[in-house]
Scaffold this motif. Structure first.
Motif, mmCIF file in Angstrom:
data_model
loop_
_atom_site.group_PDB
_atom_site.id
_atom_site.type_symbol
_atom_site.label_atom_id
_atom_site.label_comp_id
_atom_site.label_asym_id
_atom_site.label_seq_id
_atom_site.Cartn_x
_atom_site.Cartn_y
_atom_site.Cartn_z
ATOM 1 N N ARG A 159 0.646 -1.501 0.046
ATOM 2 C CA ARG A 159 0.164 0.110 0.394
ATOM 3 C C ARG A 159 0.881 1.673 0.140
ATOM 4 O O ARG A 159 0.475 1.946 -1.266
ATOM 5 N N ALA A 160 1.842 1.200 0.713
ATOM 6 C CA ALA A 160 2.453 1.874 1.257
ATOM 7 C C ALA A 160 3.605 2.996 -0.556
ATOM 8 O O ALA A 160 3.856 4.369 -0.627
ATOM 9 N N ARG A 161 3.741 1.252 -1.101
ATOM 10 C CA ARG A 161 5.004 2.119 -2.155
ATOM 11 C C ARG A 161 3.404 2.301 -3.293
ATOM 12 O O ARG A 161 4.249 2.406 -4.757
ATOM 13 N N GLY A 162 1.937 1.827 -3.211
ATOM 14 C CA GLY A 162 1.216 2.043 -4.137
ATOM 15 C C GLY A 162 1.261 0.963 -5.147
ATOM 16 O O GLY A 162 0.599 1.224 -6.386
ATOM 17 N N TRP A 163 1.475 -0.611 -4.753
ATOM 18 C CA TRP A 163 1.211 -1.646 -5.135
ATOM 19 C C TRP A 163 -0.368 -1.821 -5.775
ATOM 20 O O TRP A 163 -0.700 -2.669 -6.213
ATOM 21 N N LEU A 164 -0.515 -1.631 -4.377
ATOM 22 C CA LEU A 164 -2.119 -1.732 -3.713
ATOM 23 C C LEU A 164 -2.774 -0.788 -3.725
ATOM 24 O O LEU A 164 -2.588 0.227 -2.197
ATOM 25 N N ARG A 165 -3.766 -0.460 -4.323
ATOM 26 C CA ARG A 165 -4.765 0.877 -4.525
ATOM 27 C C ARG A 165 -6.216 0.334 -4.093
ATOM 28 O O ARG A 165 -6.524 -0.168 -4.871
ATOM 29 N N LEU A 166 -6.637 0.761 -2.720
ATOM 30 C CA LEU A 166 -8.150 0.028 -2.183
ATOM 31 C C LEU A 166 -9.206 1.191 -2.374
ATOM 32 O O LEU A 166 -10.233 0.999 -2.596
ATOM 33 N N GLU A 167 -8.457 2.367 -2.380
ATOM 34 C CA GLU A 167 -8.835 3.501 -1.872
ATOM 35 C C GLU A 167 -10.194 3.927 -3.795
ATOM 36 O O GLU A 167 -9.591 3.491 -4.724
ATOM 37 N N GLY A 168 -11.727 4.297 -3.818
ATOM 38 C CA GLY A 168 -11.829 4.130 -4.735
ATOM 39 C C GLY A 168 -12.771 3.102 -5.050
ATOM 40 O O GLY A 168 -13.588 2.990 -6.088
ATOM 41 N N ARG A 169 -12.265 1.957 -5.292
ATOM 42 C CA ARG A 169 -12.435 0.807 -5.382
ATOM 43 C C ARG A 169 -14.236 0.278 -5.301
ATOM 44 O O ARG A 169 -15.155 0.860 -4.258
ATOM 45 N N ARG A 170 -14.290 -0.234 -6.110
ATOM 46 C CA ARG A 170 -15.988 -0.766 -5.942
ATOM 47 C C ARG A 170 -15.651 -2.520 -5.172
ATOM 48 O O ARG A 170 -15.361 -2.880 -6.186
ATOM 49 N N PRO A 171 -15.902 -2.837 -4.573
ATOM 50 C CA PRO A 171 -16.428 -3.645 -3.589
ATOM 51 C C PRO A 171 -17.430 -5.153 -4.559
ATOM 52 O O PRO A 171 -18.190 -4.585 -5.025
ATOM 53 N N PHE A 172 -16.583 -6.473 -4.316
ATOM 54 C CA PHE A 172 -17.693 -7.833 -5.371
ATOM 55 C C PHE A 172 -18.866 -6.991 -4.750
ATOM 56 O O PHE A 172 -18.618 -7.448 -2.643
ATOM 57 N N PRO A 173 -19.694 -8.173 -5.066
ATOM 58 C CA PRO A 173 -21.161 -8.689 -3.379
ATOM 59 C C PRO A 173 -20.760 -9.059 -2.607
ATOM 60 O O PRO A 173 -19.956 -10.266 -2.419
#
Length: 250
Positions: A118-132
């Motif tokens: 997350r710190a290096r930007g390899w994993l971005r979660l903000e703004g993603r649409r979660p699955f049902p």
């Protein structure tokens, strides 16, 4: 459990890590407590010792964030956490100490990998649409990892960061969810004998440390860079996790 110098040399830093995190500094560092204690105690005693102290910290934090949470988000995760806690209890009932050491060590290494990604930007979660059903799934994962090693933070964050919550609502929702999860766990901990007279008695001596850690967290928030603090925490967790995995395998 011997309450000697060695015990307090490990237990005091462990509880301070948890208190500092609950105090609002170094969010996620509370997880460092279980791997550290597992170096000197059987895994069951390590997690059994920490849970009442974490619950005391939860109550304090819950009062500070009262009704500032997002109830629909919290409700979904709290429902999903129930089968996760049950699964954790089932695994504990059939696993030996080395299996638990391996799991705690693996989660420690995984926690570091998650935070670095997350710190290096390899994993971005903000703004993603979660699955049902994502809230139920990640709530279950949080319940399971929390049962095994009080490490439910990363799974919970995977879902919460997609919800667009502001900082205060995010923290309040996290506090509410883990207050519930820790309550679920406490019943199973009693039933499985994870709580013992020794762990509860040792915890009494560490209650002042828990409160001191919370106040220390408030102070550190003002004077120390979280980047520096996390750097130390990640190195520590990597070494500790690797040691637990090595001990389990050998």
């Amino acid at each position: 459990m011997e309450l000697d110098i060695t015990f307090f040399a490990f237990a005091i830093p462990a509880v301070l890590f948890a208190g500092v995190s609950k105090g609002g500094f170094g969010s996620g560092a509370a997880f460092a407590a279980a791997p550290l204690l597992a170096l000197i105690l059987p895994p069951a005693q390590a997690i059994g010792l920490m849970l009442p102290l974490l619950m005391i910290m939860d109550v304090t934090a819950l009062r500070a964030f009262w009704r500032r949470w997002n109830w629909p988000v919290a409700r979904v995760m709290m429902i999903g956490a129930v089968p996760g806690v049950v699964l954790g209890a089932g695994l504990y009932s059939v696993a030996n100490a080395d299996v638990l050491r391996f799991l705690i060590g693996s989660v420690a290494i995984g926690f570091v990998a998650y935070q670095l990604a997350r710190a290096r930007g390899w994993l971005r979660l903000e703004g993603r649409r979660p699955f049902p059903g994502a809230g139920y799934f990640w709530g279950g994962m949080a319940g399971f990892t929390s049962f095994i090693s009080h490490a439910g933070g990363p799974p919970a964050a995977v879902y919460l960061l997609t919800r667009g919550l502001d900082k205060t609502t995010y923290q309040a929702t996290t506090v509410l969810v883990f207050t519930a999860i820790n309550l679920y766990k406490s019943g199973f901990y009693f039933a499985l004998g994870i709580f013992t007279a020794d762990t509860l008695w040792a915890g009494v001596f560490l209650v002042p440390v828990a409160f001191g850690g919370v106040f220390l967290g408030v102070w550190l928030h003002k004077v120390v860079s979280e980047k520096f603090f996390f750097g130390i925490t990640y190195v520590f967790l990597t070494i500790t996790g690797a040691k637990l995995i090595f001990d389990a395998l050998t």
